[in-house]
Design a protein around this motif. Structure first.
Motif, PDB file in Angstrom:
ATOM      1  N   VAL A  86      13.011  43.469  56.534  1.00 23.73           N
ATOM      2  CA  VAL A  86      11.870  44.283  56.116  1.00 23.73           C
ATOM      3  C   VAL A  86      10.634  43.402  56.112  1.00 23.73           C
ATOM      4  O   VAL A  86      10.690  42.246  55.707  1.00 23.73           O
ATOM      5  CB  VAL A  86      12.125  44.850  54.698  1.00 23.73           C
ATOM      6  N   TRP A  89       5.210  42.991  53.359  1.00 22.94           N
ATOM      7  CA  TRP A  89       4.376  43.954  52.624  1.00 22.94           C
ATOM      8  C   TRP A  89       5.121  45.227  52.262  1.00 22.94           C
ATOM      9  O   TRP A  89       4.679  46.006  51.429  1.00 22.94           O
ATOM     10  CB  TRP A  89       3.102  44.283  53.407  1.00 22.94           C
ATOM     11  N   MET A  90       6.293  45.430  52.868  1.00 16.72           N
ATOM     12  CA  MET A  90       7.074  46.637  52.554  1.00 16.72           C
ATOM     13  C   MET A  90       7.969  46.431  51.340  1.00 16.72           C
ATOM     14  O   MET A  90       8.518  47.374  50.790  1.00 16.72           O
ATOM     15  CB  MET A  90       7.946  47.023  53.743  1.00 16.72           C
ATOM     16  N   ARG A  91       8.113  45.170  50.935  1.00 16.35           N
ATOM     17  CA  ARG A  91       9.050  44.885  49.846  1.00 16.35           C
ATOM     18  C   ARG A  91       8.512  45.326  48.491  1.00 16.35           C
ATOM     19  O   ARG A  91       9.246  45.492  47.562  1.00 16.35           O
ATOM     20  CB  ARG A  91       9.354  43.386  49.805  1.00 16.35           C
ATOM     21  N   PRO A  93       6.284  48.155  47.393  1.00 14.34           N
ATOM     22  CA  PRO A  93       5.424  49.334  47.585  1.00 14.34           C
ATOM     23  C   PRO A  93       4.787  49.825  46.283  1.00 14.34           C
ATOM     24  O   PRO A  93       5.277  49.522  45.192  1.00 14.34           O
ATOM     25  CB  PRO A  93       6.400  50.389  48.106  1.00 14.34           C
ATOM     26  N   CYS A 148      -0.106  52.706  54.670  1.00 15.92           N
ATOM     27  CA  CYS A 148       1.164  53.228  55.189  1.00 15.92           C
ATOM     28  C   CYS A 148       1.767  54.126  54.130  1.00 15.92           C
ATOM     29  O   CYS A 148       1.983  53.671  53.007  1.00 15.92           O
ATOM     30  CB  CYS A 148       2.159  52.106  55.399  1.00 15.92           C
ATOM     31  N   ASN A 150       4.842  56.674  52.919  1.00  5.53           N
ATOM     32  CA  ASN A 150       6.163  57.283  53.075  1.00  5.53           C
ATOM     33  C   ASN A 150       6.346  58.237  51.900  1.00  5.53           C
ATOM     34  O   ASN A 150       6.618  57.803  50.788  1.00  5.53           O
ATOM     35  CB  ASN A 150       7.240  56.195  53.048  1.00  5.53           C
ATOM     36  N   GLN A 354      11.183  51.317  58.992  1.00  7.12           N
ATOM     37  CA  GLN A 354      11.017  49.995  58.372  1.00  7.12           C
ATOM     38  C   GLN A 354      11.258  48.915  59.412  1.00  7.12           C
ATOM     39  O   GLN A 354      11.324  47.739  59.083  1.00  7.12           O
ATOM     40  CB  GLN A 354      12.021  49.827  57.239  1.00  7.12           C
ATOM     41  N   PHE A 369       1.537  49.601  51.235  1.00 11.70           N
ATOM     42  CA  PHE A 369       2.639  50.538  51.414  1.00 11.70           C
ATOM     43  C   PHE A 369       2.720  51.480  50.214  1.00 11.70           C
ATOM     44  O   PHE A 369       2.966  51.033  49.087  1.00 11.70           O
ATOM     45  CB  PHE A 369       3.935  49.731  51.574  1.00 11.70           C
ATOM     46  N   ARG A 371       4.737  54.543  48.626  1.00 11.27           N
ATOM     47  CA  ARG A 371       6.008  55.238  48.816  1.00 11.27           C
ATOM     48  C   ARG A 371       6.340  56.067  47.582  1.00 11.27           C
ATOM     49  O   ARG A 371       6.032  55.659  46.459  1.00 11.27           O
ATOM     50  CB  ARG A 371       7.121  54.209  49.046  1.00 11.27           C
ATOM     51  N   ARG A 376      14.306  55.183  50.436  1.00  8.48           N
ATOM     52  CA  ARG A 376      13.568  55.390  51.676  1.00  8.48           C
ATOM     53  C   ARG A 376      13.450  56.876  52.010  1.00  8.48           C
ATOM     54  O   ARG A 376      12.446  57.343  52.496  1.00  8.48           O
ATOM     55  CB  ARG A 376      14.313  54.652  52.782  1.00  8.48           C
TER      56      ARG A 376
END
Ligand SMILES: Nc1ncnc2c1ncn2[C@@H]1O[C@H](COP(=O)(O)OP(=O)(O)OP(=O)(O)O)[C@@H](O)[C@H]1O
Length: 572
Positions: A86, A89-91, A93, A148, A150, A354, A369, A371, A376
Motif C-alpha cells: 500500500v 499515504w493510503m495507510r 486515511p 482521493c 473511497n 490500492q 486519502f 475513506r 476497503r
C-alpha cells in the motif's frame, strides 16, 4: 522464504471427522513440506514438533500464525502486508464517517447562488463526504493536496467534487476549459453533466459533454468557438490558440471521445485546466483507452511561465495574464522551493484501487486519502443483503416469484453478460400474465435505445430493468428499492457497485442474490471483504412457487419456439 502453501498443507479430511466425531469442521494441518533447506534454522525439523495438528477451521490462520511465530519464522500479518503493498499515504486515511452532515446555512464560504441552486435541487445539507471534500478544497485545505475518495455508493460523491469546482470557478472572468471530469460510460457522463448543470448554470458557467452522443461536428460546435478575424489579429497571428475560444468552463467526457477531441479538434486545449476529476477511478485506470491519462497529464503540464515572465514579452504580461492560466501554486520536494503551476486532482470511487502501480499513473500531489470507515469495501448503511438459494434450472421461476413478491417496487436485475440479459428479458416476457413491465439495458443496444430505456425507467414507465454490468457503476435512478443479482457476481467490487444502485442517499434498499447451494461458500467468502456483510437467507413461500410452475413451463416452451424461429430467420 517459501510461500505459505509450501510450508503448510491443509486438508479438510472427512476420514478425520469420523475419528473426532465432528462434521467437516476439523482441518488437518500437516507440516510436511517444510524442508530443512527452506527453513532458516538448520537442523530443526518442524515435522517432529507438529506432526499433526487438529483445530477448528476458523482457527486455522491463528494456529498457523502461532506455530510459525513459535518457530520464529514468519508472521501471517507480515505476509499479508507483503502481498498487498500500500502506498504510504493510503495507510493513514481520514475517516469521512467522522464528519457530520452540515446544513447549507452553516457551510463556510458557500456562494449564495450555489446555495440557492442546491435548495432548488431539494438539498438542505451536505453529506459527510461532501463536507470532508469541501474542507480540503474550498475550506482550510485550500486545494493544496490532491484528493482521493473511497466512499460508498450513493454517498454523494458527484456533488462532493462538483461543488468545490463550481464554487472556485464562480469568480472566473475569461471562459476557458477549467475543469475536466472523466467518467467511464456515456450514460454516467450524461448524469454527471446534469448535476453540474444544476449547480453551475446559475453561476453563469457552461458545462460541456464529450461522449459521442451527437455527431462529432455538433459536439465540436458545442465546445469550441472560432473567433472572428478582428479578434485574432489583436495578438500574435502565429498563436493558433488565440483564434479559438472554449465555449465551456467544465467538460464531462468519456476517455474515448476525449481523445478524439485532443487528437483532431482544432482549438480544443487542456492548457488552461485547473481541475481534473477521475470518477470511478479504479475502472478508468484498469482500461487504457488509448492512453488517455498520460496524454491528459502531459497536455496539462503547463507551458505557462507567467510567474517567471520577463516584463517586455509579447503579448504584454497583463494581456496574457487574462488569457493564460495561472494555476494554484504548490511547492514540490526537489523543486528547489520554487512555486510551480499545479493541476488539482480529485479521484473517486466506491471501490478505489490500492494498487500502487495503478495509482502512480495519476501523478498525485501529496494525496490526501478520504475513506468511509476502516474497510476497503463498505456497503450503504441502509442496505439489506439476502441470498436466495435455488437450483440452477429453476432460477427463472424463482426470479419471477421474487419479482411478484416485491409487488410494484422498482427493481434492477443484473445478469452476467449482455447475452444473458437479452435471453432473460425475452424469457420473462414470455410469462403471459406476469403483469410486470420489464425492459432490457445492455451494451449490446444502440446508445439511443439505451438512453430511452433509462429515461423511461427513471420516469417509472416500467418497473423492472434487466441489465448487464453496463448499469453497475455510478448510475443513479431514484426509487430503485431492490437489486437482484440473477447471476452471482464474481467479485466483491461488482457486488458493491450492483447493490449500490439501491439504498442511495440514506434511503433503504434490498439486494437479493440468487445462487445454487454450491455457490454459497464462495459468496460468503467474498462478502467477508465488505463491512456489514451479514447476508441472511430469503425464502419464498412454496405456495407461490407451486402456483407459478405451470406458467413457467409454458413460458419455457414459448421461449424455445421464439429462439428456434429467430435461428431460422437468421439462416434464411
Ligand atoms: N447533500 C445531499 N442531500 C440530499 N441528496 C443528495 C445529497 N448529495 C447527493 N444527493 C443525492 O444522492 C444520490 C447519490 O449521489 P451520487 O450519485 O453522487 O452518489 P455516488 O457516491 O457518486 O454513488 P456511486 O458510487 O454509485 O457513483 C443522488 O440522487 C443525489 O442527488
Amino acid at each position: 522464504m517459501a510461500g505459505l502453501r509450501e510450508v503448510v498443507e491443509m486438508r479438510n479430511t472427512d476420514e478425520m471427522c469420523g475419528v473426532v466425531g465432528e462434521k467437516s469442521l476439523y482441518v488437518n494441518i500437516l507440516l510436511v513440506k517444510m524442508s530443512r533447506r527452506s527453513f532458516p534454522h538448520p537442523g530443526f525439523d518442524p515435522v517432529d514438533i507438529f506432526p499433526h495438528y487438529f483445530c477448528y477451521q476458523e482457527h486455522v490462520p491463528n494456529v498457523i500464525t502461532s506455530m510459525l511465530s513459535v518457530l520464529g519464522v514468519w508472521r501471517m500479518g507480515e505476509e499479508k502486508q507483503r502481498s498487498v503493498p500500500v502506498l504510504p499515504w493510503m495507510r493513514d486515511p481520514i475517516d469521512v464517517t467522522l464528519c457530520h452532515e452540515l446544513p447549507l446555512d452553516t457551510v463556510p464560504c458557500l456562494h449564495p447562488t450555489l446555495k440557492l441552486a442546491l435548495e432548488n435541487m431539494g438539498i438542505s445539507k451536505l453529506f459527510p463526504v461532501q463536507v470532508a471534500v469541501w474542507q480540503e478544497t474550498v475550506g482550510p485545505g485550500n486545494f493544496e493536496r490532491d484528493i482521493c475518495v473511497n466512499s460508498p455508493t450513493g454517498s454523494g460523491k458527484t456533488l462532493a467534487y462538483a461543488l468545490p469546482i463550481v464554487q472556485m470557478l464562480s469568480t472566473r472572468v475569461v471562459k476557458c476549459l477549467r475543469a475536466l471530469v472523466v467518467v467511464p460510460t456515456r450514460d454516467l457522463a450524461l448524469q454527471v453533466k446534469q448535476v453540474f448543470d444544476a449547480v453551475a448554470s446559475p453561476l453563469g458557467l457552461r458545462v460541456g459533454l464529450a461522449v459521442g452522443q451527437s455527431s462529432v461536428a455538433d459536439e465540436i460546435a458545442s465546445l469550441v468557438h472560432v473567433l472572428g478575424h478582428e479578434a485574432s489579429t489583436c495578438y500574435d497571428p502565429r498563436d493558433v490558440s488565440l483564434q479559438f475560444q472554449s465555449k465551456v468552463d467544465i467538460l464531462v467526457a468519456t476517455p474515448g471521445r476525449l481523445m478524439d477531441h485532443i487528437n483532431t479538434t482544432k482549438g480544443f486545449t487542456l492548457e488552461h485546466l485547473y481541475y481534473l476529476v477521475v470518477d470511478e477511478t479504479d475502472r478508468l485506470l484498469r482500461e487504457a483507452y488509448q492512453s488517455w491519462l498520460p496524454t491528459v497529464l502531459e497536455l496539462t503540464q503547463s507551458k505557462d511561465d507567467d510567474v517567471f515572465q520577463p516584463a517586455d514579452s509579447f503579448p504584454p504580461f497583463s494581456l496574457r495574464g487574462a488569457l493564460r492560466t495561472r494555476r494554484r501554486c504548490g511547492v514540490e520536494r526537489g523543486f528547489k522551493d520554487k512555486p510551480y503551476p499545479r493541476l488539482a486532482k480529485m479521484v473517486l470511487s466506491a471501490t478505489l484501487t490500492q494498487d500502487p502501480g495503478r495509482l502512480v499513473q495519476l501523478n498525485l500531489h501529496h494525496p490526501l486519502f478520504l475513506r468511509a470507515g476502516k474497510m476497503r469495501y463498505r456497503l450503504p448503511e441502509n442496505l439489506e443483503s439476502y441470498k436466495l438459494i435455488c437450483e440452477r434450472k429453476v432460477k427463472p421461476l424463482y426470479l419471477v416469484a421474487l419479482l411478484k413478491s416485491l409487488g410494484e417496487e422498482k427493481c434492477i436485475v443484473f445478469t452476467k453478460s449482455v447475452d444473458s440479459t437479452h435471453r432473460l428479458c425475452k424469457l420473462l416476457n414470455c410469462f403471459g400474465d406476469l403483469q410486470i413491465d420489464i425492459k432490457e439495458y445492455s451494451g449490446l443496444q444502440h446508445q439511443r435505445v439505451r438512453s430511452k430505456t433509462l429515461n423511461e425507467f427513471r420516469k417509472g414507465v416500467f418497473q423492472v430493468l434487466v441489465s448487464s454490468d453496463a448499469m453497475t457503476r455510478g448510475m443513479d435512478v431514484e426509487g430503485v428499492r431492490n437489486v437482484i443479482n440473477y447471476d452471482m457476481p464474481k467479485y466483491i467490487k461488482t457486488y458493491v457497485h450492483r447493490a449500490g444502485r439501491t439504498a442511495r442517499a440514506g434511503q433503504t434498499g434490498r439486494c437479493f442474490t440468487l445462487m445454487s447451494k454450491d455457490e454459497v461458500r464462495q459468496f460468503k467468502k467474498f462478502m467477508q471483504k465488505a463491512e456489514a456483510s451479514s447476508c441472511p437467507e430469503h425464502t419464498l413461500p412454496s405456495s407461490l412457487i407451486e402456483a407459478l410452475q405451470t406458467t413457467y413451463q409454458s413460458a419455457l416452451t414459448k421461449f424455445k419456439e421464439k429462439i428456434s424461429e429467430a435461428r431460422k430467420k437468421a439462416k434464411d
